[in-house]
Design an enzyme around this catalytic site. Sequence first.
Site, PDB file in Angstrom:
ATOM      1  N   SER A 126       0.850  -1.185   0.000  1.00  0.00           N
ATOM      2  CA  SER A 126       0.000   0.000   0.000  1.00  0.00           C
ATOM      3  C   SER A 126       0.883   1.230   0.000  1.00  0.00           C
ATOM      4  CB  SER A 126      -0.893  -0.006   1.250  1.00  0.00           C
ATOM      5  OG  SER A 126      -1.522   1.243   1.445  1.00  0.00           O
ATOM      6  N   TYR A 139      -2.932  -0.309  10.411  1.00  0.00           N
ATOM      7  CA  TYR A 139      -2.737  -0.730   9.019  1.00  0.00           C
ATOM      8  C   TYR A 139      -1.390  -0.232   8.498  1.00  0.00           C
ATOM      9  CZ  TYR A 139      -3.761  -1.183   3.994  1.00  0.00           C
ATOM     10  OH  TYR A 139      -3.734  -1.502   2.652  1.00  0.00           O
TER      11      TYR A 139
END
Length: 221
Positions: A126, A139
């Site tokens: 990501s 995250y």
Amino acid sequence: MPTAMITGASRGLGPAIARALAPTHILFLAGRPSAELDAVAEEFGATTWPVDFNAPDAIAAVVEPIVELDVLIHNAGVAYPGTVAESTVDEWQDTMAVNVVGPVALTLPLLPALRSAGGHVVFVNSGAGINASPGLASYTASKFALRGFANSLRNDEPSLRVTSVHPGRIATEMQERLVAYEGREYTPTQFLSPETVAKVIVDAVNAPRDAHIHEVIVRHR
């Protein structure tokens, strides 16, 4: 045909990766047993492998029959929107279990099969694995850790190709929940499509054998 295992194939980006790889690879879809996973497997003539990242000790026995594997794509992931102060220990534990420990627990027993094939391990990371994302504390930490694992695997296993793909925000159910947390209206066209990111991943997989793509960063235009 070469073989490819994909985690997190039941929804979001996973089915798009399966669709993009199906013409050229025999697909192994790893994940928790579900009707959604079975439907994707039926669509592409794939086999399913009951892998639960919250039960890492059972993973080695599940994948033991695999003696050669050309591609392993780590796509499964979870995200709990929240700042550090809003987060809970349970959320951190689940995030790390699925996003970091799970990929480690699956990769380790598959190393002999990957080495045998001179294989390729792809980590769907990501932008949060490069720059911390506001409102995604656990995250972000997990994606930094996943990037570290990918870099270590690349250093320690020179016979393998290891690629981290860092897409921007993708139009998936996970994104819809994040936008709701941010108090905004969800408009899918504002984000990368799963099909676009899947094509980038497959292009890395299908790169000439003498090309080792370490990292790919993809953003919406």
